[in-house]
Design a protein around this motif. Structure first.
Motif, mmCIF file in Angstrom:
data_model
loop_
_atom_site.group_PDB
_atom_site.id
_atom_site.type_symbol
_atom_site.label_atom_id
_atom_site.label_comp_id
_atom_site.label_asym_id
_atom_site.label_seq_id
_atom_site.Cartn_x
_atom_site.Cartn_y
_atom_site.Cartn_z
ATOM 1 N N GLN A 13 -9.478 3.675 22.277
ATOM 2 C CA GLN A 13 -9.262 4.402 23.535
ATOM 3 C C GLN A 13 -8.151 5.445 23.413
ATOM 4 O OE1 GLN A 13 -9.049 1.971 27.126
ATOM 5 N NE2 GLN A 13 -7.340 3.217 27.852
ATOM 6 N N TYR A 43 -7.136 7.025 20.733
ATOM 7 C CA TYR A 43 -7.583 8.139 19.897
ATOM 8 C C TYR A 43 -8.540 9.040 20.665
ATOM 9 C CZ TYR A 43 -5.483 5.736 15.929
ATOM 10 O OH TYR A 43 -4.588 5.152 15.074
ATOM 11 N N ALA A 44 -9.436 8.432 21.430
ATOM 12 C CA ALA A 44 -10.378 9.234 22.222
ATOM 13 C C ALA A 44 -9.631 10.075 23.254
ATOM 14 C CB ALA A 44 -11.393 8.316 22.907
ATOM 15 N N ALA A 45 -8.637 9.464 23.926
ATOM 16 C CA ALA A 45 -7.871 10.205 24.927
ATOM 17 C C ALA A 45 -7.089 11.356 24.284
ATOM 18 C CB ALA A 45 -6.919 9.262 25.655
ATOM 19 N N THR A 46 -6.577 11.117 23.093
ATOM 20 C CA THR A 46 -5.828 12.171 22.401
ATOM 21 C C THR A 46 -6.737 13.324 22.015
ATOM 22 O OG1 THR A 46 -4.272 10.536 21.531
ATOM 23 C CG2 THR A 46 -4.335 12.677 20.442
ATOM 24 N N LEU A 47 -7.892 13.016 21.452
ATOM 25 C CA LEU A 47 -8.813 14.063 21.017
ATOM 26 C C LEU A 47 -9.386 14.844 22.195
ATOM 27 C CD1 LEU A 47 -10.704 12.124 18.193
ATOM 28 C CD2 LEU A 47 -9.069 14.004 17.911
ATOM 29 N N GLU A 48 -9.454 14.215 23.365
ATOM 30 C CA GLU A 48 -9.961 14.900 24.552
ATOM 31 C C GLU A 48 -8.896 15.737 25.245
ATOM 32 O OE1 GLU A 48 -11.501 11.819 26.979
ATOM 33 O OE2 GLU A 48 -13.226 11.397 25.676
ATOM 34 N N ASN A 49 -7.629 15.564 24.853
ATOM 35 C CA ASN A 49 -6.543 16.277 25.502
ATOM 36 C C ASN A 49 -6.526 17.742 25.053
ATOM 37 O OD1 ASN A 49 -3.488 17.219 25.487
ATOM 38 N ND2 ASN A 49 -3.710 15.647 27.065
ATOM 39 N N GLU A 50 -6.495 18.649 26.014
ATOM 40 C CA GLU A 50 -6.544 20.083 25.693
ATOM 41 C C GLU A 50 -5.310 20.542 24.925
ATOM 42 O OE1 GLU A 50 -7.080 24.397 27.982
ATOM 43 O OE2 GLU A 50 -7.247 22.501 29.090
ATOM 44 N N ARG A 65 -5.661 19.582 21.238
ATOM 45 C CA ARG A 65 -6.597 20.473 20.542
ATOM 46 C C ARG A 65 -5.961 21.842 20.312
ATOM 47 N NH1 ARG A 65 -10.537 18.250 24.205
ATOM 48 N NH2 ARG A 65 -10.547 20.214 25.360
ATOM 49 N N SER A 102 -1.703 10.069 18.164
ATOM 50 C CA SER A 102 -1.699 11.460 17.697
ATOM 51 C C SER A 102 -1.004 11.576 16.345
ATOM 52 C CB SER A 102 -1.027 12.363 18.737
ATOM 53 O OG SER A 102 0.292 11.930 19.023
#
Length: 286
Positions: free
Chosen positions: A50, A52-59, A62, A262
């Motif tokens: 969870q 990692y998914a939240a980090t990768l989805e964070n603008e 990115r 992250s």
């Protein structure tokens, strides 16, 4: 001939340093990235991927990776180019060459924190740009660190200033290993400078050049300290890097799980570089 037991005894001091100060924090950090652990929390729950998914989805995260990709694509070739040029210029002996080699390392030997503070003031309203503008009787120049479109360029210039001397220091032994007869033969044949570098210097320098490139890539992907001092990631998120994002999440937003996740995503980005080195460099070149 040393026995295996004696070899193990010799490794004990190294293990005593690595286990508590390197391996344990790394293992603990990796394990905590799959939980909702925080230093002030008494209870924790396993959340799987969870974080990692939240980090990768964070603008912002990115955007931070986009920024560091731009920094890598600009700084690493520039550092290598300057490094080769400086090493080439130092290939002939002259009085004081050893001192010059030591002086060249000064930008890299300085703490990145000190470098960030120094360049923050040099770029600032009382820094070198303002002094140059006043000397030329021009209007006051705002700090590029506060200007969108210029802040990242200023960070890139600082990184090149800091690490190009290191590249030249590391490449110089490879340049000096090229026999002088090859240079003289190429010069007698009238080979242009660019062709001499491609034909005489680069072939034997390639393994060392590859190693230095990977070293610069790994270091650049972890860019943090100097950017923190110069811009804090601003203006907006223009100079935010993944390492700085991790720091901000863990120690400013007190979002420890996202900060740790992250950080391990940065490790995941750097790890292939080391694996590529092990796979591509022949044992005789290592």
């Amino acid at each position: 001939m040393m026995t295996p037991r004696q070899h193990l005894l010799l490794l004990l001091p190294l293990a005593a340093l690595l286990l508590p100060f390197l391996f344990w924090p790394a293992v603990f950090g990796l394990a905590s990235s799959f939980t909702d652990y925080a230093p002030a929390e008494r209870h924790l729950h396993v959340v799987g991927l969870q974080n990692y998914a939240a980090t990768l989805e964070n603008e912002d995260f990115r955007l931070a990776f986009r920024n560091v990709l731009v920094i890598v694509l600009v700084t690493v070739p520039a550092e290598l180019g300057v490094g080769v040029a400086v090493a080439y210029s130092l290939r002939d002996r002259f009085r004081g060459r050893g001192l010059v080699r030591i002086i060249l390392l000064v930008p890299w030997l300085l703490s990145p924190i000190a470098v960030g503070v120094m360049w923050h003031f040099l770029y600032g309203s009382v820094g070198m740009l303002s002094y140059l503008a006043a000397w030329l009787r021009l209007p006051a120049v705002p700090s590029p660190l506060a200007l969108p479109g210029w802040a990242l360029a200023a960070v890139i210039a600082t990184e090149i200033w800091r690490k190009a001397p290191l590249a030249s220091f590391l490449l110089l032994p490879g340049v000096l290993a090229v026999p002088s007869e090859q240079w003289e033969h190429a010069m007698l044949e009238g080979v242009p400078l660019g062709s001499r570098i491609r034909q005489v210097l680069l072939p034997p320098l390639r393994p060392l050049l590859f190693t230095v490139t990977l070293l610069l890539l790994g270091d650049t992907l972890g860019t943090f300290d100097s950017v923190l001092m110069m811009t804090g990631g601003g203006p907006g998120s223009e100079t935010l890097t993944p390492a700085l994002y991790s720091f901000q999440q863990a120690f400013k937003a007190y979002n420890w799980p996202i900060g740790v996740a992250s950080a391990w995503l940065i490790v995941a980005a750097v790890l292939p570089l080391g694996l590529a080195y092990l796979a591509l460099v022949r044992p005789g070149d290592a």
